[in-house]
Write a protein that holds these residues in place. Structure first.
Motif, PDB file in Angstrom:
ATOM      1  N   UNK A 166      46.550  59.639  46.104  1.00 14.91           N
ATOM      2  CA  UNK A 166      46.168  58.674  47.283  1.00 14.91           C
ATOM      3  C   UNK A 166      46.722  59.076  48.565  1.00 14.91           C
ATOM      4  N   UNK A 167      46.133  58.575  49.648  1.00 12.26           N
ATOM      5  CA  UNK A 167      46.494  58.609  51.234  1.00 12.26           C
ATOM      6  C   UNK A 167      47.932  58.559  51.173  1.00 12.26           C
ATOM      7  N   UNK A 168      48.570  59.621  51.961  1.00 18.45           N
ATOM      8  CA  UNK A 168      49.950  59.876  51.878  1.00 18.45           C
ATOM      9  C   UNK A 168      50.583  60.663  51.031  1.00 18.45           C
ATOM     10  N   UNK A 169      49.847  61.164  50.088  1.00 18.23           N
ATOM     11  CA  UNK A 169      50.479  61.942  48.984  1.00 18.23           C
ATOM     12  C   UNK A 169      50.720  63.576  49.691  1.00 18.23           C
ATOM     13  N   UNK A 170      51.231  64.185  49.150  1.00 22.81           N
ATOM     14  CA  UNK A 170      51.251  65.829  49.691  1.00 22.81           C
ATOM     15  C   UNK A 170      51.291  66.525  48.361  1.00 22.81           C
ATOM     16  N   UNK A 171      51.047  67.870  48.550  1.00 26.45           N
ATOM     17  CA  UNK A 171      51.212  68.994  47.526  1.00 26.45           C
ATOM     18  C   UNK A 171      50.883  70.425  48.023  1.00 26.45           C
ATOM     19  N   UNK A 172      51.631  71.302  46.936  1.00 22.45           N
ATOM     20  CA  UNK A 172      51.846  72.561  47.160  1.00 22.45           C
ATOM     21  C   UNK A 172      51.206  73.306  46.236  1.00 22.45           C
ATOM     22  N   UNK A 173      50.668  74.350  46.564  1.00 22.36           N
ATOM     23  CA  UNK A 173      49.683  75.162  45.683  1.00 22.36           C
ATOM     24  C   UNK A 173      50.141  76.777  45.897  1.00 22.36           C
ATOM     25  N   UNK A 174      50.643  77.216  44.755  1.00 19.42           N
ATOM     26  CA  UNK A 174      51.038  78.717  44.953  1.00 19.42           C
ATOM     27  C   UNK A 174      49.901  79.691  45.055  1.00 19.42           C
ATOM     28  N   UNK A 175      50.317  81.024  45.671  1.00 20.46           N
ATOM     29  CA  UNK A 175      49.367  81.994  45.890  1.00 20.46           C
ATOM     30  C   UNK A 175      48.629  82.406  44.567  1.00 20.46           C
ATOM     31  N   UNK A 176      47.405  82.284  44.596  1.00 17.59           N
ATOM     32  CA  UNK A 176      46.704  82.908  43.512  1.00 17.59           C
ATOM     33  C   UNK A 176      46.315  81.884  42.329  1.00 17.59           C
ATOM     34  N   UNK A 177      46.608  80.640  42.505  1.00 18.70           N
ATOM     35  CA  UNK A 177      46.024  79.459  41.726  1.00 18.70           C
ATOM     36  C   UNK A 177      44.884  79.026  42.271  1.00 18.70           C
ATOM     37  N   UNK A 178      43.905  79.050  41.356  1.00 15.78           N
ATOM     38  CA  UNK A 178      42.264  78.398  41.687  1.00 15.78           C
ATOM     39  C   UNK A 178      42.751  77.151  41.622  1.00 15.78           C
ATOM     40  N   UNK A 179      41.648  76.478  42.510  1.00 15.77           N
ATOM     41  CA  UNK A 179      41.908  74.942  42.721  1.00 15.77           C
ATOM     42  C   UNK A 179      40.807  74.202  43.450  1.00 15.77           C
ATOM     43  N   UNK A 180      40.274  73.147  43.510  1.00 12.72           N
ATOM     44  CA  UNK A 180      39.405  72.421  44.257  1.00 12.72           C
ATOM     45  C   UNK A 180      39.720  71.071  44.396  1.00 12.72           C
TER      46      UNK A 180
END
Lengths: 197, 197, 197, 197
Positions: A166-180
């Motif tokens: 939801x609004x206000x969340x945050x996340x980190x994605x490491x290099x090379x990880x496919x995502x959408x």
């Protein structure tokens, strides 16, 4: 036509520094390159006539890589800071297949940290079933969910992990990880701040 | 004339990857560069016509540095190893003032580690009073004393630190520290192995 | 008993800097650690009582890695230089199976560049058929052949690449490449200078 | 009480790897440390009894730095991703003098990138005359202006550069540049997303 920024050093200065670092004298360098010593002097003092092919030969003769011979631009920072007003944000449609999947509002960048790419990203598709993966990219990414219920999928696209944020969340994605990203089914578009570095 | 080694990627591929990384489309890029979208396509598919001036403009438009757009050579290692026979060592006279101060025998180098510069160094001057300083250099240096009594001076050349190091000694010099080698007074020439990295 | 060198900063200073960097106040930190705010103050001002287990908990609470909380020693260089006389070289027998395969004379090292390990290596086995591979290591290695005809094997030990390198040759071995040195059949022992960095 | 995460390796494994890397045998290491070889074995196999003082002595004996002997935690990422819901954001009051200058909402962090500190920052002071500088910090910072008219000052606090940046603006601040944020005079509080890396 754009005006290119000034360089910290010339190509000629970089070439000369490398030649001296490996203890090669002007004559040996000229011989290896197939030019005269005077041409070496001209090259090191005024590299304006240098072509990419010639630079490649020079790097080979000097036993180094091309980036090692390539100068940096002078900084584009003003006292260590660079800012961009919202009217100056380039706006780009990001298509995946036939869909306007994301809209990219490109925030401030600086040549001194080329890997930093901050974006205000509009997430246009509100159906996780229609999620279209990227293949991962070479940068760290951190995202703040600004508007809407964001649905993140990542990993193996045939069998992804997923979460609704939801609004206000945050996340980190490491290099090379496919995502959408999409938003949740039928919830309308969303917006996130995405910082790649 | 030397044959230049192959590149890991083309300039065109590096340019396209950067353009896509910052979410700039072909038309916007063409507009900013003052060329047609077809010329952008040609550039990204076949960068052979690229000049250094053009590359500089492109780096500016793409908000990046020149080295970031510059490809690496393919490795010159054979299964991770590269060797050089003694007959292939380039030999260079290193003058300081009128003196043949050092003789450099240049040992194996590799493009994959451009900062590595190994030398067999002949120390020709046998009088610490005649020591001639360099200004320090950008590399770490480690030295093994192979022949002769080596006299090392370092730091401020007006008021240097100094030490005499017999055969079998070794020493490390940090980047940027001015230094110079002779042998002890009247002892004849010496030899050291010097590894810069 | 050795006297440990001084630290650039205390553990307490590193902990406090991290806590402030992530905008955590003393009370929140104390609560997360299960101690009182006064104990946090004591910890940050005088970390002498700190155990490794406690440090591990702290790193976890502060969302960081252990090396990020671990201080550096003050430099062991004297004006940027460190030297070692030959009588101070530790000498180590390197066994492979039942054989005294190498003898290591350990040359100068410095805490400021821990990966730098320079060795004078005696190669005791004079039969390439008896070569015993290592498994590769994490460092770059450059070698100068000082005495004897050195036989280098590298890569897959069942099907290695190999070359004989006379006195005066030099070679580079990339990190992770398994390799081994002997001298040529029946030629007696050899010596090389090996610099790992 | 927090549960500390698992380590990639033990201290004992790191110590043994370093000892072997510098070609020091167990007996020599025991002698230098003032312990028995059996105690070295125990230490390398089960480092649970290790104190920070002992670790410091060991690093000194092994000629390395403390961080080089300190293991990393196992990753806290799930398939390369870590997220945080808004209810889990720690909220910290940031005082400067007597003023609640900023309110920090701490967004997602990961041990694998300790320098990454993302914040939702509430800017509580609406008067550039009351701006309170920090002293700069060691991280790159990029900021997106989410609410309010942000007033940025930077550089020399006696004679700062300054600019007003409306909602939607973004800016980059280099490491070490002192800076401060308020909103414009009488305009009420503001909000920004601040990513430190």
């Amino acid at each position: 036509m754009t005006i290119a920024p000034a360089l910290e050093e010339t190509y000629g200065q970089k070439i000369r520094a490398r030649r001296e670092h490996i203890k090669m004298d002007r004559d040996a360098f000229a011989g290896a390159l197939g030019v005269t010593p005077d041409e070496v002097t001209a090259l090191e003092e005024n590299s304006g006539v240098l072509t990419l092919d010639r630079l490649t030969s020079i790097a080979s003769v000097l036993g180094t890589s091309l980036p090692e011979l390539t100068p940096e631009f002078v900084s584009d920072l003003d006292g260590g800071v660079r800012y961009q007003l919202p009217g100056d944000n380039p706006v780009i449609e990001g298509h995946r297949g036939d869909t306007e999947y994301y809209t990219y509002n490109c925030l401030v960048r600086t040549r001194t940290v080329p890997k930093l790419v901050p974006l205000l990203l509009e997430v246009n598709v509100d159906d996780p079933e229609k999620a279209a993966f990227n293949v991962g990219h070479d940068a760290h990414e951190v995202i703040y969910c600004m508007e809407g219920d964001i649905h993140l999928k990542w990993g193996d696209k045939e069998n992804p992990k997923e979460v609704t944020l939801p609004q206000g969340s945050s996340f980190y994605i490491a290099p090379g990880v496919p995502h959408t990203l999409t938003t949740t089914k039928g919830s309308g578009p969303g917006k996130v701040i995405s910082i790649n570095f």
